[in-house]
Design a protein around this motif. Sequence first.
Motif, short mmCIF file in Angstrom:
data_model
loop_
_atom_site.label_atom_id
_atom_site.label_comp_id
_atom_site.label_asym_id
_atom_site.label_seq_id
_atom_site.Cartn_x
_atom_site.Cartn_y
_atom_site.Cartn_z
N SER A 111 0.83 -1.20 0.00
CA SER A 111 0.00 0.00 0.00
C SER A 111 0.87 1.26 0.00
N GLN A 112 1.98 1.23 0.73
CA GLN A 112 2.91 2.36 0.71
C GLN A 112 3.57 2.50 -0.65
N GLY A 113 3.91 1.35 -1.27
CA GLY A 113 4.50 1.39 -2.61
C GLY A 113 3.55 1.97 -3.64
N ILE A 114 2.26 1.59 -3.56
CA ILE A 114 1.27 2.16 -4.47
C ILE A 114 1.14 3.66 -4.25
N ARG A 115 1.17 4.07 -2.97
CA ARG A 115 1.05 5.49 -2.65
C ARG A 115 2.21 6.28 -3.24
N ILE A 116 3.43 5.80 -3.04
CA ILE A 116 4.59 6.52 -3.57
C ILE A 116 4.56 6.55 -5.09
N SER A 117 4.23 5.42 -5.71
CA SER A 117 4.21 5.36 -7.17
C SER A 117 3.16 6.28 -7.75
N ALA A 251 9.41 1.92 -11.25
CA ALA A 251 9.63 0.54 -10.81
C ALA A 251 10.94 -0.01 -11.38
N PHE A 252 11.21 0.30 -12.63
CA PHE A 252 12.46 -0.16 -13.25
C PHE A 252 13.68 0.47 -12.58
N LEU A 253 13.60 1.78 -12.32
CA LEU A 253 14.72 2.45 -11.66
C LEU A 253 14.94 1.90 -10.26
N SER A 254 13.87 1.65 -9.53
CA SER A 254 14.01 1.08 -8.19
C SER A 254 14.55 -0.35 -8.26
N PHE A 255 14.17 -1.07 -9.28
CA PHE A 255 14.63 -2.45 -9.42
C PHE A 255 16.15 -2.51 -9.64
N ILE A 256 16.70 -1.55 -10.37
CA ILE A 256 18.14 -1.56 -10.62
C ILE A 256 18.90 -0.73 -9.59
N GLY A 257 18.21 -0.23 -8.58
CA GLY A 257 18.87 0.47 -7.48
C GLY A 257 19.02 1.96 -7.65
N LEU A 258 18.32 2.56 -8.63
CA LEU A 258 18.42 4.00 -8.87
C LEU A 258 17.12 4.74 -8.55
N GLY A 259 16.19 4.05 -7.94
CA GLY A 259 14.90 4.67 -7.68
C GLY A 259 14.73 5.08 -6.24
N VAL A 260 13.56 4.76 -5.69
CA VAL A 260 13.23 5.13 -4.31
C VAL A 260 14.18 4.39 -3.37
N PRO A 261 14.86 5.13 -2.49
CA PRO A 261 15.84 4.48 -1.61
C PRO A 261 15.19 3.66 -0.50
N ILE A 262 15.85 2.59 -0.14
CA ILE A 262 15.43 1.77 1.00
C ILE A 262 15.73 2.54 2.28
N PRO A 263 14.89 2.47 3.34
CA PRO A 263 13.79 1.50 3.56
C PRO A 263 12.43 1.92 3.05
N GLN A 264 12.35 3.02 2.29
CA GLN A 264 11.06 3.37 1.72
C GLN A 264 10.59 2.27 0.78
N ALA A 265 9.30 2.05 0.76
CA ALA A 265 8.74 0.99 -0.08
C ALA A 265 8.25 1.56 -1.40
N LEU A 267 7.03 -0.06 -5.52
CA LEU A 267 6.72 -1.30 -6.23
C LEU A 267 7.97 -1.90 -6.85
N GLY A 268 8.89 -1.05 -7.27
CA GLY A 268 10.12 -1.55 -7.90
C GLY A 268 11.01 -2.30 -6.93
N ASN A 269 11.30 -1.72 -5.76
CA ASN A 269 12.18 -2.45 -4.84
C ASN A 269 11.47 -3.62 -4.18
N LEU A 270 10.14 -3.62 -4.14
CA LEU A 270 9.41 -4.80 -3.67
C LEU A 270 9.57 -5.96 -4.65
N VAL A 271 9.51 -5.64 -5.94
CA VAL A 271 9.73 -6.68 -6.95
C VAL A 271 11.16 -7.19 -6.87
N PHE A 272 12.11 -6.31 -6.63
CA PHE A 272 13.52 -6.73 -6.52
C PHE A 272 13.72 -7.63 -5.30
N ASP A 273 13.14 -7.26 -4.16
CA ASP A 273 13.25 -8.10 -2.97
C ASP A 273 12.63 -9.47 -3.21
N GLY A 274 11.51 -9.48 -3.90
CA GLY A 274 10.87 -10.76 -4.21
C GLY A 274 11.66 -11.58 -5.20
#
Length: 316
Positions: A111-117, A251-265, A267-274
Amino acid sequence: MSNSTNEKYIPTAEDFKIVGPDTAQNEVIYKPSLTFWQDGWRRFKKNKLALSFLALTVFFAFLAIFGQHLTKYSYRAQDLTQKFLSPSQGIKTGHYLGTDNLGRDLFARLSQGIRISMELSIVTAIICVIFGTVYGAISAYFGGIIDTIMTRIVEILMIIPSMIYIILLMVVMGNSVKTIIIAMSLTRWLGYSLLVRGEVLKIKESEFVLASKSLGGNFIWITLRHLIPNTLSVIIIRLTTDIPNIIFTEAFLSFIGLGVPIPQASLGNLVFDGFINMDSYPYLFVIPAVLISLITLAFNIVGDALNDALNPKLRS
């Protein structure tokens, strides 16, 4: 006989009858029963698939706004004793979709990831619409050398793929939501400017625009009163198809580590963690991946339906 011929003939109303259809009401101008937007909504409602995906979009917006209040867990809270709970296991303790590798609630993080996106995509889209609309309207309205120079600038900027601009800016400015908004806004306004320019070129010589000029209307008045309102339909259609592209880019930028920084949630870094734990815990990857797909699909279907509803002449 002489008396009858000398009598004057007085015509009566019965001597004058309408031959053919009654044209007495030909000059009456009736107010249209539906406005442009009401007629577009009427056509849109006929598309049941689009209505269902519109409801799905509203549901995602509801999760983005109120999702954090629907669970007792914070998206940041960690509990290593509850890590890797599947949805069937986690629902017993209030983890509706299970937990991740640090015991964080997956529903709260989604839900936080949807909000940020959505926040990121909406703010970016608004900036692009405002700047692109103003730029395109100025270029088309004044025309001549001004239009040529402004159009060449846009074409030069569009030669280089937008992803290169975004990645370079992310590397230079660092990872943050603000940086992503700036990076994507600097490239995506170009398409809106060309779109608005083309529409303004079509209508700037129309009778109502020329009449407004003859009555002393200046550029600001004509643009705000006539030009921009008549381009809103194409802007809205472009907006509904551009928002999912922005979400996917984030989501793509977060997946490759250039998007929303952790620990913020996001959708991209959630997909990467999964993706890291997909072999052992596939639900961590499948749930956010399906969510991104549904959001993208919903906006695209709604955008196509809006295109059919607001531009019926373009339908096949």
